[in-house]
Design a protein around this motif. Sequence first.
Motif, PDB file in Angstrom:
ATOM      1  N   ASN A 410      21.429  -8.008  70.668  1.00  0.00           N
ATOM      2  CA  ASN A 410      21.925  -7.628  69.354  1.00  0.00           C
ATOM      3  C   ASN A 410      23.033  -6.609  69.586  1.00  0.00           C
ATOM      4  O   ASN A 410      22.849  -5.639  70.330  1.00  0.00           O
ATOM      5  CB  ASN A 410      20.802  -7.017  68.502  1.00  0.00           C
ATOM      6  N   ARG A 411      24.181  -6.819  68.990  1.00  0.00           N
ATOM      7  CA  ARG A 411      25.328  -5.950  69.287  1.00  0.00           C
ATOM      8  C   ARG A 411      25.119  -4.507  68.831  1.00  0.00           C
ATOM      9  O   ARG A 411      25.837  -3.609  69.261  1.00  0.00           O
ATOM     10  CB  ARG A 411      26.596  -6.517  68.656  1.00  0.00           C
ATOM     11  N   HIS A 412      24.133  -4.286  67.962  1.00  0.00           N
ATOM     12  CA  HIS A 412      23.863  -2.923  67.502  1.00  0.00           C
ATOM     13  C   HIS A 412      22.879  -2.185  68.417  1.00  0.00           C
ATOM     14  O   HIS A 412      22.702  -0.970  68.268  1.00  0.00           O
ATOM     15  CB  HIS A 412      23.305  -2.956  66.080  1.00  0.00           C
ATOM     16  N   PRO A 591      20.688  -9.164  60.102  1.00  0.00           N
ATOM     17  CA  PRO A 591      20.724  -9.002  61.562  1.00  0.00           C
ATOM     18  C   PRO A 591      22.104  -8.674  62.093  1.00  0.00           C
ATOM     19  O   PRO A 591      22.236  -8.209  63.231  1.00  0.00           O
ATOM     20  CB  PRO A 591      20.229 -10.366  62.070  1.00  0.00           C
ATOM     21  N   HIS A 592      23.162  -8.915  61.281  1.00  0.00           N
ATOM     22  CA  HIS A 592      24.509  -8.543  61.693  1.00  0.00           C
ATOM     23  C   HIS A 592      24.793  -7.058  61.452  1.00  0.00           C
ATOM     24  O   HIS A 592      25.872  -6.574  61.807  1.00  0.00           O
ATOM     25  CB  HIS A 592      25.538  -9.398  60.949  1.00  0.00           C
ATOM     26  N   ALA A 593      23.831  -6.351  60.849  1.00  0.00           N
ATOM     27  CA  ALA A 593      24.023  -4.929  60.551  1.00  0.00           C
ATOM     28  C   ALA A 593      23.046  -4.022  61.281  1.00  0.00           C
ATOM     29  O   ALA A 593      23.221  -2.802  61.285  1.00  0.00           O
ATOM     30  CB  ALA A 593      23.905  -4.688  59.042  1.00  0.00           C
ATOM     31  N   VAL A 602      11.753  -7.021  65.165  1.00  0.00           N
ATOM     32  CA  VAL A 602      13.064  -7.199  65.792  1.00  0.00           C
ATOM     33  C   VAL A 602      13.661  -8.506  65.291  1.00  0.00           C
ATOM     34  O   VAL A 602      13.014  -9.557  65.336  1.00  0.00           O
ATOM     35  CB  VAL A 602      12.934  -7.201  67.328  1.00  0.00           C
ATOM     36  N   HIS A 603      14.882  -8.449  64.793  1.00  0.00           N
ATOM     37  CA  HIS A 603      15.538  -9.641  64.259  1.00  0.00           C
ATOM     38  C   HIS A 603      15.539 -10.762  65.299  1.00  0.00           C
ATOM     39  O   HIS A 603      15.911 -10.567  66.461  1.00  0.00           O
ATOM     40  CB  HIS A 603      16.988  -9.331  63.869  1.00  0.00           C
TER      41      HIS A 603
END
Length: 645
Positions: A410-412, A591-593, A602-603
């Motif tokens: 996840n990029r976050h 999940p993009h945020a 967890v997404h």
Amino acid sequence: MDDTSHLAGAPALRRADVARALAEALFPAGAQLPAPDPEAITRTVTGYVAGHPWLRRALDTGLGWLTLRCLLRHGQRFSHAPVARRRALLDGLAESALSRHLLRAVCAPFKAAYVLDEAHAGQMAVPRVQVPAQLEQFRWQQQITTASQLEEDQTLEADVVVIGSGAGGAAAAYELASRGLAVVVIEEGQWHDRRDFNGKLPEVISKLYRGYGATVALGNVFIPVPIGRCVGGTTTINSGTCMRTPDAVLRRWRDELGLAQAAPDELAPWFDAVEAMLKVQPAESRHVGPIGDIIERGARALGFSQLHPLRRNAEGCDGQGLCQFGCPTDAKQSTNVSYMPRALERGAFLFTGFRATRLLRRGQQALGVIAKGRNAAGQPVQLTVHARSTVVAMGTFLTPGFLRDNGVRNRHLGRHLTLHPCGVVNALFPDDMLRNARSIPQGFGMADLAEEGLMFEGGTIPFAGHGLMNNLYGDAWVRFTERYQQTAYFGFMIRDTSEGRVRRGPHRDLPWISYHMNESDFALFLRGIETLARIYLAAGAREVMIPGLTRLVTVRNEAELAAFMARRHRPGDFLMSAYHPLGTARLAADPHAGVCAPDHSVHGWQDLYVMDGSCVPSSLGANPQVTIMTLASHAAARLADHLTP
């Protein structure tokens, strides 16, 4: 100076002669404090690094660096130079941008040996720590197993395995066990009782702090961010301040991140339950000490009005002022005293000395965890827990790495780190006895600027902290140290909009933490410095001291303060610290945020949850332990409902 019988056979420093010469140069006789025996100081420092080869090698390297600098500057070895020349060299190195950090690191164990000596502390009216002669035994203690007790690998079945016993993990374990679920808690640190909280910092820090407290955020600032490694996690070593999440922050999470469950009305009963568990109540003025009166007097003179004792989780506190090193009376309701015993009473099991290393999983479904430790013979032992659900509560710095190592993408993840950067200003009241050694570290607050992101909190620090948290040497250090009981301590924290990042570091205990303070946050930080300095001056301070990484700036009136504030400053010029890392696996409906869904799962994964400071979406502007416990309790209750239809 101290009992060094335990050092028999311990490797000596290769440059012990340089160590003795440094001790002599650092500590001249003062008006009250005598010059110590350099040999005794060196023996104590040797004891600090005994059993830690990498620390001993690092110290020897630093002492060798001192010798080289003395040779280059004066043409003679540091240990052979006259003491006046050695002191001049230290003063010169302290002014050098390249050398000051290394000098501070080399001198730190020597300063510690001096201020932790009971004779020196006694001369500063510091009483000895009162530890209990006897401890009660409870049936729930039978639910605790240490890695040292195991002779072979062990495999268990559970409904839920919780990794971590700090604010989030312990609250989640209690909620789950209270609802009849089989719960296993895995903790890398050990269970410590009141006898371990004896105020002897070299012992306590190695037991309770991760990486000896050396977790540091680096960027355009240098910010120590100490975290715990013990049952109770960082709650064991915090100051006990308890604040609810501001309603405005909760509404922002709801509106910007889709967290409907974060509505103030939804969480209100959960906040109530957490505060009842922690026995939250205002600090008693007798334990706040004279600093509360000083701040109130100065603040009211400047027109501030929102002044109050801070709410704390320390019913029955006796004011020994050692909250950051484990409460010696168990008055502070850290999770090793509150949530974990109650979880164990309700059937949970706790395994200590085990580091969780690998998720058991089938694709993106968590099936439990594997943890590793060492038994009494020093042999590796493995604990395998098969579980219907896995809760990761390793903390803001470690949870991202564990998730990443086990397949979470996840990029976050690891981003959005906020810290609540803290500043401190000191002031000298030479005619007052401030009772610093019998005052709690945080007991009084001023909230007039809280909505703007600036919260003033404080009390005092132990004598050891007074002697260690400065960049002074020689005569200047001794004079400053002798004024402990006349030096006022108070601080502030900012609700930061800056963000940092956590990555894998050079050592498993030390993740790489980067953080860049932006211009608006630094402007707020400067406002905190100026406001607190003005409060001190209005209260009648003789001197106001603004600590920085390179020097201690002293102002005596408003004109001098204005001249200082008019200079060009950078974040790295000031002494900063932080104690509230948050956000590296934040909650968000999309999940993009964020990394975790509103229910803390967890997404993109099944049966994998995060319940610790890492999932708190943003900076709070309030001490976060109550927020973390509330979110974890609420999420754990929903998980229990899911597991027990």
